[in-house]
Scaffold this motif. Structure first.
Motif, PDB file in Angstrom:
ATOM      1  N   THR A 157       0.812  -1.214   0.000  1.00  0.00           N
ATOM      2  CA  THR A 157       0.000   0.000   0.000  1.00  0.00           C
ATOM      3  C   THR A 157       0.846   1.266   0.000  1.00  0.00           C
ATOM      4  O   THR A 157       0.428   2.293  -0.514  1.00  0.00           O
ATOM      5  N   ASP A 158       2.059   1.170   0.570  1.00  0.00           N
ATOM      6  CA  ASP A 158       2.916   2.358   0.642  1.00  0.00           C
ATOM      7  C   ASP A 158       4.372   1.937   0.768  1.00  0.00           C
ATOM      8  O   ASP A 158       4.684   0.744   0.893  1.00  0.00           O
ATOM      9  N   LEU A 159       5.268   2.917   0.730  1.00  0.00           N
ATOM     10  CA  LEU A 159       6.702   2.653   0.767  1.00  0.00           C
ATOM     11  C   LEU A 159       7.119   2.003   2.077  1.00  0.00           C
ATOM     12  O   LEU A 159       7.979   1.118   2.103  1.00  0.00           O
ATOM     13  N   GLN A 160       6.531   2.431   3.177  1.00  0.00           N
ATOM     14  CA  GLN A 160       6.863   1.870   4.479  1.00  0.00           C
ATOM     15  C   GLN A 160       6.588   0.371   4.523  1.00  0.00           C
ATOM     16  O   GLN A 160       7.395  -0.408   5.038  1.00  0.00           O
ATOM     17  N   SER A 161       5.478  -0.050   3.958  1.00  0.00           N
ATOM     18  CA  SER A 161       5.137  -1.473   3.945  1.00  0.00           C
ATOM     19  C   SER A 161       6.127  -2.274   3.116  1.00  0.00           C
ATOM     20  O   SER A 161       6.538  -3.379   3.499  1.00  0.00           O
ATOM     21  N   GLY A 190      -3.045  -0.634  -7.115  1.00  0.00           N
ATOM     22  CA  GLY A 190      -3.148  -0.998  -5.709  1.00  0.00           C
ATOM     23  C   GLY A 190      -2.045  -0.444  -4.834  1.00  0.00           C
ATOM     24  O   GLY A 190      -2.089  -0.590  -3.617  1.00  0.00           O
ATOM     25  N   GLY A 191      -1.024   0.174  -5.446  1.00  0.00           N
ATOM     26  CA  GLY A 191       0.042   0.744  -4.620  1.00  0.00           C
ATOM     27  C   GLY A 191       1.411   0.679  -5.269  1.00  0.00           C
ATOM     28  O   GLY A 191       1.642   1.241  -6.334  1.00  0.00           O
ATOM     29  N   LEU A 192       2.312  -0.059  -4.632  1.00  0.00           N
ATOM     30  CA  LEU A 192       3.697  -0.176  -5.097  1.00  0.00           C
ATOM     31  C   LEU A 192       4.090  -1.640  -5.209  1.00  0.00           C
ATOM     32  O   LEU A 192       3.605  -2.499  -4.464  1.00  0.00           O
ATOM     33  N   THR A 193       5.023  -1.915  -6.121  1.00  0.00           N
ATOM     34  CA  THR A 193       5.624  -3.242  -6.203  1.00  0.00           C
ATOM     35  C   THR A 193       7.096  -3.078  -6.539  1.00  0.00           C
ATOM     36  O   THR A 193       7.560  -1.987  -6.862  1.00  0.00           O
TER      37      THR A 193
END
Length: 279
Positions: A157-161, A190-193
């Motif tokens: 969901t985000d960079l922290q995850s 959905g966010g980042l990969t």
């Protein structure tokens, strides 16, 4: 710091430069599934060097190999040699972490005119195979190639995850994980990969035999500094016993820390590198 993009015959390679651009190049080569920013912590303590850190093909912001290609270790030697040649750099110094150190080692052996000095960070020797495992090695590689197109990258969901997931697979703190995740992720539904090519995880179809590895290491003419981490990878400690006698001009330093000691202990690592490169 300046962002860089280098054009190679079949792809582009991304990276960055920091320090006096008029000085000879010190080329930084990262480890497997890392990226150029793994050298950011170290660069803060090596401001006098002209550091050029690249994302190896398939990593970070660099281009992936074409769909009919794969990631053979020896092809990375060609990539780095071609980069040095096309840029018109004379003799470079190389700082290589883990797999990057192995790439630097083979390059120094086969293209001695390109490498003045070589620094290995928790990297010594080469990954080799046994002749008795050849059939299984090829079989596994074929199966991995069949499976790769069906595999899906994780989505965060985000960079922290993403950074937490990266930290859980390594030996560094969340700040180092964030450094790698910032350069090593891309936007997706959905966010980042991760931006790294999934094919990097495929098993190699072939490996050098130990006798071949030793011959390569014996042909390294330049001075070599191996900075080994006391709590680094066990395979590097085993490789030290097997391969350290093969380097004609090896200086060995052991530092506290884990496999990514250049990220977690950047100042003490930089001090050892500076003393070696500038002496």
């Amino acid at each position: 710091m300046s962002a860089l993009v280098f054009s190679l015959p079949a792809m582009f390679v991304a990276g960055w430069q920091q320090g006096p651009a008029s000085a000879p190049v010190t080329l930084c080569l990262h480890g497997w599934l890392d990226n150029a920013d793994s050298f950011l912590p170290l660069s803060a303590f090596l401001s006098e060097l002209n550091l050029v850190s690249i994302d190896l093909p398939g990593h970070g912001k660099s281009q992936h190999r074409s769909l009919d290609a794969h990631y053979h270790f020896l092809d990375w030697i060609y990539d780095v040699a071609t980069l040095i040649k096309t840029q018109g750099w004379q003799q470079v110094d190389i700082i290589g972490h883990s797999m990057g150190g192995m790439i630097g080692s083979v390059l120094a052996a086969v293209m001695p005119q390109m490498v003045r000095k070589l620094v290995l960070i928790d990297s010594i020797g080469l990954v080799t195979g046994e002749a008795s495992n050849t059939t299984q090695q090829v079989r596994t590689a074929i199966n991995h190639r069949w499976q790769s197109p069906q595999k899906q990258k994780p989505v965060y969901t985000d960079l922290q995850s993403a950074a937490v997931a990266r930290q859980n697979q390594s030996d560094f703190d969340i700040n180092c994980a964030l450094v790698l995740a910032k350069r090593g992720t891309e936007a997706c539904t959905g966010g980042l990969t991760w931006s790294a090519d999934m094919r990097l995880r495929e098993s190699s179809a072939y490996r050098l035999m130990q006798s071949q590895a030793k011959e390569l290491l014996k042909d390294i003419q330049c001075p070599v500094l191996a900075v080994l981490a006391k709590d680094g990878l066990q395979m590097m400690q085993q490789a030290r016993q097997e391969y350290q006698h093969c380097y004609p001009k090896l200086e060995l330093v052991e530092l506290q820390g884990g496999h990514h000691c250049h990220m977690m202990q950047p100042k003490i690592t930089a001090d050892a590198i500076r003393q070696f490169l500038l002496s």
